[in-house]
Design a protein around this motif. Structure first.
Motif, PDB file in Angstrom:
ATOM      1  N   ASN A  54      -5.315  -7.204   1.222  1.00  0.00           N
ATOM      2  CA  ASN A  54      -4.466  -8.187   2.067  1.00  0.00           C
ATOM      3  C   ASN A  54      -3.300  -7.002   2.438  1.00  0.00           C
ATOM      4  N   THR A  55      -2.997  -6.186   2.037  1.00  0.00           N
ATOM      5  CA  THR A  55      -1.616  -5.189   2.016  1.00  0.00           C
ATOM      6  C   THR A  55      -1.970  -3.763   2.858  1.00  0.00           C
ATOM      7  N   SER A  56      -3.035  -3.284   2.655  1.00  0.00           N
ATOM      8  CA  SER A  56      -3.494  -2.020   3.125  1.00  0.00           C
ATOM      9  C   SER A  56      -2.361  -1.018   2.955  1.00  0.00           C
ATOM     10  N   PRO A  57      -2.173  -0.675   1.537  1.00  0.00           N
ATOM     11  CA  PRO A  57      -1.059   0.147   1.134  1.00  0.00           C
ATOM     12  C   PRO A  57      -1.098   1.708   1.425  1.00  0.00           C
ATOM     13  N   ASP A  58      -0.107   2.537   1.446  1.00  0.00           N
ATOM     14  CA  ASP A  58      -0.563   4.027   1.255  1.00  0.00           C
ATOM     15  C   ASP A  58      -0.365   4.488   0.090  1.00  0.00           C
TER      16      ASP A  58
END
Length: 159
Positions: A54-58
Motif C-alpha cells: 500500500n505504500t511502495s516505500p524506497d
C-alpha cells in the motif's frame, strides 16, 4: 530508491524518497498459543506485506521491539521471513532496538551480529563512544546519487 552497486539510498528521479516506518512486532517466545513452533503470528508478515503493497516505500525502518532473540538461527530465520515482502522487492531496510529487545535470550550486541547478515539490512553497529549497540546515520543521496541530500539518524533507545 536503492543503488545496490554503490550501496546507497537515493531520491527517485521524481525527487521523492518514501520511508515506511514499522515497529513493535513483539514476536517473542513467551507468547502462548503458538504450539506449532512458530512463536510469532503469521499476521506479522501479512501486515508487513500489506503495508509495503500500500505504500511502495524506497526504504523501511523497523523501530524496535522485534523481540525475536531466541538463538542466532531463529532470529535470522524469523527476520528473513517477516521481512520477506521487503527483501523480495529489493527494498533496503534497517532497524533499531526498542525497550523490549533486551528481554530476549541474546544481548542486543549478539542480535546485531545477526541483523547485519539479513539481506538488505543496512543497520550498523557503533560507534563505540556512544552508549548502545545500534547507532548509525544513513545518508540519502540526491537523485543522481552524487551527494548526500538528507540523513537518516538511528539511535538505540537503551530501554
Amino acid at each position: 530508491m536503492y543503488d545496490p552497486a554503490n550501496k546507497r539510498l537515493c531520491f527517485n528521479s521524481d525527487g521523492k524518497f518514501r520511508i515506511l516506518m514499522i515497529s513493535d512486532f513483539h514476536a517473542g517466545s513467551r507468547r502462548k498459543g503458538f504450539e506449532d513452533g512458530n512463536p510469532y503470528s503469521p499476521k506479522v508478515r501479512e501486515a508487513v506485506e500489506a503495508l509495503v503493497n500500500n505504500t511502495s516505500p524506497d526504504f523501511v525502518m523497523v523501530g524496535g521491539d522485534q523481540c525475536i532473540g531466541h538463538s542466532p538461527e531463529y532470529l535470522y530465520n524469523a527476520m528473513t521471513d517477516i521481512m520477506a515482502p521487503v527483501i523480495e522487492r529489493g527494498i533496503p531496510w534497517a532497524h533499531v532496538y526498542g525497550n523490549h529487545d533486551r528481554e530476549m535470550a541474546m544481548t542486543t550486541s549478539e542480535q546485531e551480529n545477526i541483523y547485519e547478515t539479513v539481506p538488505l539490512c543496512l543497520s550498523k553497529r557503533g560507534p563505540e563512544d556512544i552508549f548502545g549497540v545500534c547507532n548509525f546515520v544513513l545518508p540519502v543521496y540526491d537523485k543522481k546519487g552524487e551527494r548526500p541530500a538528507y540523513n537518516l539518524f538511528a539511535l538505540d533507545s537503551n530501554r
